[in-house]
Motif scaffolding. Structure first.
Motif, mmCIF file in Angstrom:
data_model
loop_
_atom_site.group_PDB
_atom_site.id
_atom_site.type_symbol
_atom_site.label_atom_id
_atom_site.label_comp_id
_atom_site.label_asym_id
_atom_site.label_seq_id
_atom_site.Cartn_x
_atom_site.Cartn_y
_atom_site.Cartn_z
ATOM 1 N N GLN A 68 4.878 15.833 -12.184
ATOM 2 C CA GLN A 68 4.126 16.615 -13.168
ATOM 3 C C GLN A 68 3.928 18.056 -12.732
ATOM 4 O OE1 GLN A 68 0.529 14.894 -14.768
ATOM 5 N NE2 GLN A 68 1.219 12.840 -14.212
ATOM 6 N N VAL A 69 3.917 18.296 -11.421
ATOM 7 C CA VAL A 69 3.475 19.600 -10.922
ATOM 8 C C VAL A 69 4.627 20.500 -10.475
ATOM 9 C CG1 VAL A 69 2.084 20.701 -9.143
ATOM 10 C CG2 VAL A 69 1.280 18.617 -10.215
ATOM 11 N N LEU A 81 -5.311 17.189 -11.021
ATOM 12 C CA LEU A 81 -4.861 15.820 -10.729
ATOM 13 C C LEU A 81 -5.506 15.275 -9.461
ATOM 14 C CD1 LEU A 81 -1.032 15.969 -11.528
ATOM 15 C CD2 LEU A 81 -2.760 14.625 -12.745
ATOM 16 N N ASP A 112 2.751 24.058 -10.289
ATOM 17 C CA ASP A 112 1.651 24.274 -11.230
ATOM 18 C C ASP A 112 0.341 23.981 -10.496
ATOM 19 O OD1 ASP A 112 -0.180 24.297 -13.224
ATOM 20 O OD2 ASP A 112 1.021 23.137 -14.648
ATOM 21 N N TYR A 150 -4.240 0.608 -6.484
ATOM 22 C CA TYR A 150 -3.234 -0.319 -5.968
ATOM 23 C C TYR A 150 -3.041 -1.450 -6.947
ATOM 24 C CZ TYR A 150 -3.873 2.269 -1.684
ATOM 25 O OH TYR A 150 -3.933 3.270 -0.768
ATOM 26 N N GLU A 178 6.221 16.687 -2.479
ATOM 27 C CA GLU A 178 6.116 15.254 -2.761
ATOM 28 C C GLU A 178 5.885 14.453 -1.481
ATOM 29 O OE1 GLU A 178 9.206 13.574 -5.215
ATOM 30 O OE2 GLU A 178 8.855 11.604 -4.348
ATOM 31 N N GLN A 194 2.487 7.043 -6.556
ATOM 32 C CA GLN A 194 1.557 8.010 -7.115
ATOM 33 C C GLN A 194 1.886 9.447 -6.708
ATOM 34 O OE1 GLN A 194 -2.722 6.269 -7.340
ATOM 35 N NE2 GLN A 194 -1.329 4.665 -6.692
ATOM 36 N N THR A 195 2.329 9.644 -5.458
ATOM 37 C CA THR A 195 2.698 11.005 -5.072
ATOM 38 C C THR A 195 3.914 11.463 -5.867
ATOM 39 O OG1 THR A 195 3.986 10.108 -3.243
ATOM 40 C CG2 THR A 195 1.815 10.938 -2.729
ATOM 41 N N GLN A 196 4.819 10.523 -6.106
ATOM 42 C CA GLN A 196 6.006 10.849 -6.887
ATOM 43 C C GLN A 196 5.592 11.308 -8.285
ATOM 44 O OE1 GLN A 196 8.602 7.498 -6.979
ATOM 45 N NE2 GLN A 196 10.453 8.742 -7.042
ATOM 46 N N LEU A 199 0.836 -1.201 0.000
ATOM 47 C CA LEU A 199 0.000 0.000 0.000
ATOM 48 C C LEU A 199 0.871 1.251 0.000
ATOM 49 C CD1 LEU A 199 -2.811 -0.844 2.601
ATOM 50 C CD2 LEU A 199 -2.880 -1.088 0.130
ATOM 51 N N LYS A 251 -2.814 22.529 -12.370
ATOM 52 C CA LYS A 251 -2.603 21.128 -12.732
ATOM 53 C C LYS A 251 -2.744 20.236 -11.499
ATOM 54 C CE LYS A 251 -0.006 18.197 -15.643
ATOM 55 N NZ LYS A 251 1.005 18.150 -16.689
ATOM 56 N N LEU A 272 2.432 15.080 0.045
ATOM 57 C CA LEU A 272 1.264 14.593 -0.709
ATOM 58 C C LEU A 272 0.796 13.224 -0.219
ATOM 59 C CD1 LEU A 272 1.910 15.668 -4.409
ATOM 60 C CD2 LEU A 272 0.039 16.377 -2.920
ATOM 61 N N ASN A 273 1.702 12.471 0.410
ATOM 62 C CA ASN A 273 1.303 11.162 0.931
ATOM 63 C C ASN A 273 0.106 11.280 1.863
ATOM 64 O OD1 ASN A 273 3.344 9.613 -0.316
ATOM 65 N ND2 ASN A 273 4.814 10.413 1.154
ATOM 66 N N ILE A 275 -6.534 6.417 -5.064
ATOM 67 C CA ILE A 275 -5.256 5.723 -5.254
ATOM 68 C C ILE A 275 -5.524 4.331 -5.831
ATOM 69 C CG2 ILE A 275 -3.091 5.054 -4.138
ATOM 70 C CD1 ILE A 275 -3.865 6.757 -1.778
ATOM 71 N N LEU A 302 -3.171 12.230 -0.097
ATOM 72 C CA LEU A 302 -3.831 11.103 -0.760
ATOM 73 C C LEU A 302 -4.536 10.204 0.260
ATOM 74 C CD1 LEU A 302 -1.637 9.922 -3.749
ATOM 75 C CD2 LEU A 302 -3.244 11.791 -3.555
ATOM 76 N N ASP A 304 2.667 1.763 -3.356
ATOM 77 C CA ASP A 304 1.783 2.293 -4.404
ATOM 78 C C ASP A 304 1.462 3.761 -4.144
ATOM 79 O OD1 ASP A 304 1.706 -0.005 -5.866
ATOM 80 O OD2 ASP A 304 -0.067 -0.801 -4.859
ATOM 81 N N LEU A 305 1.274 4.074 -2.856
ATOM 82 C CA LEU A 305 0.984 5.458 -2.471
ATOM 83 C C LEU A 305 2.147 6.368 -2.863
ATOM 84 C CD1 LEU A 305 -0.850 7.366 -0.707
ATOM 85 C CD2 LEU A 305 0.596 6.732 1.210
ATOM 86 N N TYR A 306 3.342 5.942 -2.519
ATOM 87 C CA TYR A 306 4.516 6.763 -2.814
ATOM 88 C C TYR A 306 4.733 6.896 -4.315
ATOM 89 C CZ TYR A 306 6.148 7.260 1.976
ATOM 90 O OH TYR A 306 6.256 7.616 3.280
ATOM 91 N N ILE A 356 2.680 12.557 -9.253
ATOM 92 C CA ILE A 356 2.020 13.862 -9.212
ATOM 93 C C ILE A 356 3.063 14.966 -9.076
ATOM 94 C CG2 ILE A 356 0.451 15.355 -7.901
ATOM 95 C CD1 ILE A 356 -1.060 12.819 -7.086
ATOM 96 N N ALA A 357 3.994 14.768 -8.125
ATOM 97 C CA ALA A 357 5.008 15.794 -7.890
ATOM 98 C C ALA A 357 5.834 16.031 -9.148
ATOM 99 C CB ALA A 357 5.909 15.374 -6.728
#
Lengths: 462, 263
Positions: free
Chosen positions: A43-44, B154, B147, B194, B113, A36-38, A29, B150, B116-117, B192, B120, A32-34, A40-41
């Motif tokens: 891209q942003v 997202l 951004d 998985y 980054e 996705q945050t990676q 978990l 964006k 953001l954990n 999220i 989410l 997968d979480l990390y 997003i970061a």
């Protein structure tokens, strides 16, 4: 209502089975979480210019797969080498000074026409034990603590925890345990208190029970002296480099034992899975040298030294009495040593060494002074003017390289000192865990020394 | 200031007595300026109190915006909501069972980054969340450009950049919150995804658990936690869904220790 609750519990059980089938769910978990945050970061967030974070670059090196461990080992060796080679001269100076003053005290007693026993207890027992503890402990601590505080203030220790996290996780323990072990290098009682930073009670107990496998400052002088004696008995010479190497080896062995026992505990008495945690790597900061010196000398060095001296004073008196009161032909200490001789021999040690460890329960610092006192027939400590003198005395009492090696191992692994045990009692609020905290290390120490001794003897090495 | 046994619902009923129109949770990592945001919004109108049975201090405060009284609850700073510590458990329990009308997550713009954990994880529990990206002044100094449109697209929740120390962006934050709570702005937060085998297992548990939760708690999130073997949640859920009021809550939580009552 209870019917519904049963249904609910059924689903819970079912989910747990499903979770066990999927594997390490929490890890997956979080992964997968990390991920996705990676994403997003990425891209942003944009960084202007090429001002890459400097800390990041250092961390990539310090915590890298290939350099992380060698760097930790190098730093540990460097600190110990500086301690070993830097402490020699001031130790000698202090001991000359303090023991020189001791002979003045003797002269003073004679002038006063004080009875022999009083002079014995006060000068030969109390004073000399204190003098030994100060001259042997103060210089290494005064070097070790500032160096260690430097690494701490620099922000290196959390990186060590990061590097070793994988190992501790595999052992079913918490990555922050490393930080408590770092504290243990200074003082195991402080290390046990530091276990509060671990939230999960299970992992906190594991860290508490195994903290003792990190040699504290009270044991470093013993380890260093024994390493020198071991080397001169085995290869003839003992330079600072070899001695340091051997002490580093012993420390690493202690860490491996910590991992092994943590693993065993987490599979038996303290079953469970390690909890995940976020370890923030603080930015590197160049320490303020003034505050660093004051803090490490006042808060740590003097604190530990005062504690040791307070324990050493009465211990010196008691040992002198034990060594000078005779029952029949033999002193009390002789009787006790003789009684423990058989057990000591099995462990590659002797009765006096076992006795010294038992009597040294109040503080590890006084183990060697007790040992020296019991070896000397008059029951008086000689001036420990050099390692060579000590070596001669020990060899005369039947020591071999095996004795020195097992003395190191026993010192590394045996029961914690009384202060640490009291701290464990206070922190765990449980007599059971306190007793275990004494029994587990002692069991390990006996087992390891026994195996080493039997192996060495079976191979005809001794 | 009499001491008594109190539970979550008691705390909430106490909160609502303040004639508050909405209770908002304020979550965030440590050292993100969360408290600065809290103070910036509420001024000096705040109180602190203990979460029942835990030695975690919660602060709450009020502010008025467009004729609505908003109560903010400042949760302990945490890195995650996985209930690794008392702090994390309190933060999670409040977001999940405390029924806040919305949750503001404060993050540090200089290390988005890592922060953001938590974001989410919050939007996994509740869709009514707002992201407050604080310390944008510091990020600007460090040459970090974010951004924001964006990021909003997202994440699927409103994103408000702030520099709370200089009160920059706090008005926008209040307005954004007002829209989410009182104008029922529809949010479609990111979910999220998985690995396949986890998703399959979650789908099964989610189907079975759905009827028990009666739409009170996000079933996908509960399924994930159960799969994760999170036992701290089970009693809480049982208490929550069976609870009809503060009294029944109290019966089910006799393990709670006497603590200072709220306020």
């Amino acid at each position: 209502m209870s019917n519904e609750e049963n249904c609910f519990q059924g689903i819970v059980a079912q989910a747990q089975t499903a979770g066990a089938e999927v594997g390490p769910v929490r890890d997956q978990l979080v992964l997968d979480l990390y991920r996705q945050t990676q994403e997003i970061a990425r891209q942003v967030v944009k960084r202007q210019g090429k001002k890459e974070d400097f800390d990041h670059k250092i961390d990539d090196f310090v915590t890298s797969k290939y350099f992380g461990y060698p760097l930790m080992l190098t730093l540990l060796s460097l600190i110990l080498w500086l301690t070993v080679s830097g402490a020699n001269y001031p130790s000698q100076l202090l001991s000359n000074l303090l023991f020189g003053f001791g002979s003045h005290l003797t002269a003073f007693c004679q002038w006063l026409k004080a009875p022999d026993w009083l002079h014995g207890i006060l000068v030969l027992g109390l004073y000399r034990c204190m003098a030994w503890v100060i001259s042997v402990m103060l210089p290494p601590m005064a070097i070790f603590f500032p160096l260690f505080t430097f690494l701490e203030e620099l922000g290196y220790l959390p990186r060590v925890a990061f590097n070793l996290d994988r190992g501790f996780k595999r052992a079913g323990a918490h990555g922050k345990q490393v930080l408590t072990m770092c504290m243990g290098f200074g003082c195991n009682a402080a290390g046990v208190t530091a276990c509060r930073i671990i939230e999960s009670p299970r992992e906190r107990l594991i860290a508490t029970l195994t903290n003792n496998f990190v040699p504290c400052n009270g044991r470093f002088p013993t380890l260093i002296a024994m390493a020198a004696i071991f080397l001169s008995a085995l290869v003839g010479t003992a330079n600072n480099l070899l001695t340091t190497g051997l002490v580093v080896g012993v420390v690493v062995f202690g860490i491996l034992v910590t991992l092994l026992i943590s693993r065993l505990l987490s599979q038996t008495l303290l079953k469970g899975v390690p909890s995940t945690f976020t370890l923030e790597l603080p930015p590197y900061r160049w320490p303020k040298m003034g505050t660093l010196l004051i803090r490490s000398v006042l808060d740590r060095t003097l604190f530990v030294l005062v504690r040791a001296v307070v324990v050493a004073a009465p211990a010196g008196m008691i040992i002198w009495i034990l060594a000078n009161v005779y029952i029949g032909e033999v002193s009390i200490i002789g009787h006790l040593g003789g009684f423990l001789q058989g057990f000591g021999y099995l462990l590659g040690l002797d009765g006096y060494i076992i006795l010294a460890f038992l009597l040294g329960l109040p503080a590890n610092e006084i183990v060697i002074p007790i040992l020296i006192m019991s070896y000397l027939s008059e029951g008086v400590m000689v001036e420990p003017s050099s390692i060579e003198d000590l070596h001669r005395l020990l060899v005369a009492n039947g020591w071999t390289w095996l004795t020195a090696l097992n003395m190191m191992l026993f010192s590394l692994l045996h029961f914690p000192c009384a202060t640490t045990l009291l701290t464990i009692r206070k922190e765990t609020q449980s007599l059971k865990w306190t007793v275990l905290a004494a029994l587990i290390p002692t069991g390990v120490a006996i087992l390891v020394c026994f195996l080493v001794a039997q192996l060495a003897r079976a191979c005809g090495l001794v | 200031m009499n001491c008594q046994h109190v539970g979550t619902l008691k705390v909430l009923s106490k909160l609502n007595q303040d004639k508050s129109d909405a209770v908002i949770a304020l979550a965030g990592n440590p050292n993100t300026g969360k408290s600065t945001v809290f103070n910036g919004l509420t001024g000096l109108k705040q109180h602190t109190g203990n979460w029942p049975g835990k030695t975690v201090v919660l602060a709450k405060g009020n502010y008025r915006y467009r004729n609505k009284i908003i109560t903010l609850v400042d949760l302990p700073g945490t890195y995650s909501l996985l209930a690794n510590s008392a702090d994390e458990q309190v933060a999670r329990d409040f977001i999940c069972f405390g029924n806040p009308e919305a949750t503001i997550v404060v993050v540090d713009a200089t290390c988005l980054e890592r922060n953001l954990n938590l974001v989410l994880q919050v939007i996994e529990i509740t869709p009514r969340a707002i992201l407050c990206v604080n310390l944008i002044d510091e990020a600007k100094r460090k040459g970090i450009v974010i951004d924001f449109p964006k990021l909003e697209a997202l994440l699927g929740i409103p994103v408000v950049p702030t520099a709370a120390r200089d009160k920059v962006g706090l008005a926008a934050l209040k307005e954004s919150l007002h829209q989410v709570v009182f104008e029922h702005k529809q949010l479609q937060p990111l979910s999220i995804r998985y690995q396949e085998r986890i998703e399959v297992a979650v789908a099964t548990i989610q189907r079975e658990i759905e009827p028990f939760l009666r739409g009170k708690i996000n079933s996908r999130w509960v399924a994930l936690r159960l799969l994760d073997g999170d036992t701290t949640l089970i009693t809480e859920i049982l208490n929550y869904i069976s609870g009809t009021g503060p009294d029944s809550w109290e019966q089910g939580s006799n393990e709670l220790k006497a603590v200072k009552c709220y306020e």
